[in-house]
Design an enzyme around this catalytic site. Structure first.
Site, PDB file in Angstrom:
ATOM      1  N   LYS A  13       0.824  -1.214   0.000  1.00 25.62           N
ATOM      2  CA  LYS A  13       0.000   0.000   0.000  1.00 25.62           C
ATOM      3  C   LYS A  13       0.854   1.259   0.000  1.00 25.62           C
ATOM      4  CE  LYS A  13      -2.348  -1.113   3.709  1.00 25.62           C
ATOM      5  NZ  LYS A  13      -1.726  -2.450   3.953  1.00 25.62           N
ATOM      6  N   ARG A  88      -9.758   0.737   8.593  1.00 26.69           N
ATOM      7  CA  ARG A  88      -9.352  -0.642   8.836  1.00 26.69           C
ATOM      8  C   ARG A  88     -10.488  -1.489   9.392  1.00 26.69           C
ATOM      9  NH1 ARG A  88      -3.164  -0.575  11.268  1.00 26.69           N
ATOM     10  NH2 ARG A  88      -2.166   0.236   9.400  1.00 26.69           N
ATOM     11  N   ARG A 123      12.125  -6.986   6.189  1.00 26.16           N
ATOM     12  CA  ARG A 123      12.196  -5.525   6.152  1.00 26.16           C
ATOM     13  C   ARG A 123      13.064  -4.996   7.294  1.00 26.16           C
ATOM     14  NH1 ARG A 123       6.616  -2.344   5.656  1.00 26.16           N
ATOM     15  NH2 ARG A 123       6.284  -3.189   7.748  1.00 26.16           N
ATOM     16  N   ARG A 156      11.735  -3.806  13.063  1.00 28.15           N
ATOM     17  CA  ARG A 156      10.676  -3.394  13.980  1.00 28.15           C
ATOM     18  C   ARG A 156      10.032  -4.625  14.604  1.00 28.15           C
ATOM     19  NH1 ARG A 156       7.770   0.370   9.931  1.00 28.15           N
ATOM     20  NH2 ARG A 156       6.263  -1.303  10.066  1.00 28.15           N
ATOM     21  N   ARG A 167      -0.828  -9.953  13.041  1.00 31.61           N
ATOM     22  CA  ARG A 167      -1.365  -8.846  12.238  1.00 31.61           C
ATOM     23  C   ARG A 167      -2.245  -9.368  11.102  1.00 31.61           C
ATOM     24  NH1 ARG A 167       3.582  -5.396  10.300  1.00 31.61           N
ATOM     25  NH2 ARG A 167       1.987  -3.875   9.702  1.00 31.61           N
TER      26      ARG A 167
END
Length: 212
Positions: A13, A88, A123, A156, A167
């Protein structure tokens, strides 16, 4: 042109929003970035959201809705914007409707969970400037060091495999129903993953009625 980008965490996104922003000169409104900025600043809203972010959970609707309400009132949103990470939940979508916001397009980026896990767990983010890298797809010149500012690259907590799985569960349970919500309004444009950023950009632009 007011656009909503839907898709699981790591579906791309943010990348698509950047390209749309460049093409149409409209701002990218990322609730994730706004909240992370608040966390760094130590503000009240940052403290309120820290628990939810650390555990891969959704931030409560009333907090996110207020953030969005304030942001959309700013002058740079007058000509349109891209909502990345909002709404969301159905409740957030209904709150957006209640604000009188008219959405022109809802782009749904469809990516398999297995691909998401590989993307996010690799990431790395600069602890100083927030620039993002990937251990396979976007390596820095010097391992562990940001190309832009020399800061240390870190993973993270919400990019660990355990948190990613949580998630994704939250996404499927609470956010995925938005597809049907906006489909009923005739706004959904489904974009199956094409395997590369440029191919996905081309498909998104075509859905919005433009060439790359």
């Amino acid at each position: 042109m007011n656009i909503i980008l839907l898709g699981a965490p790591g579906a791309g996104k943010g990348t698509q929003a950047e390209r749309i922003s460049e093409k149409w000169s409209i701002p990218q409104i990322s609730t994730g970035n706004i909240i992370r900025d608040a966390l760094k600043s130590g503000s009240d809203i940052g403290e309120k959201t820290k628990y939810y972010m650390d555990n891969g959970l959704l931030v409560p609707d009333e907090i996110v809705i207020e953030i969005i309400r304030v942001r959309l009132a700013q002058s740079d949103c007058a000509g349109g914007y891209i909502l990345d990470g909002f709404p969301r939940t159905i409740a957030q979508a209904e709150a957006l409707d209640a604000m009188g916001i008219e959405i022109d397009h809802v782009i749904d980026l469809e990516v398999e969970d297995e691909v998401i896990i590989k993307r996010l767990s690799g990431r790395r983010v600069c602890s100083e400037c927030g620039a993002t890298y990937h251990i396979v797809n976007k390596k820095p010149v010097v391992e562990g060091v940001c190309d832009k500012c020399g800061g240390t690259l870190v993973q993270r907590k919400d990019d660990t495999v355990e948190t990613i799985n949580e998630r994704l569960k939250v996404y499927h349970a609470q956010t995925e129903p938005l597809i049907a919500y906006y489909e009923a309004k005739g706004l959904i444009r489904r974009i199956p993953d094409k395997g590369s950023v440029e191919a996905n950009v081309k498909a998104v632009f075509e859905a919005l009625g433009a060439d790359v």
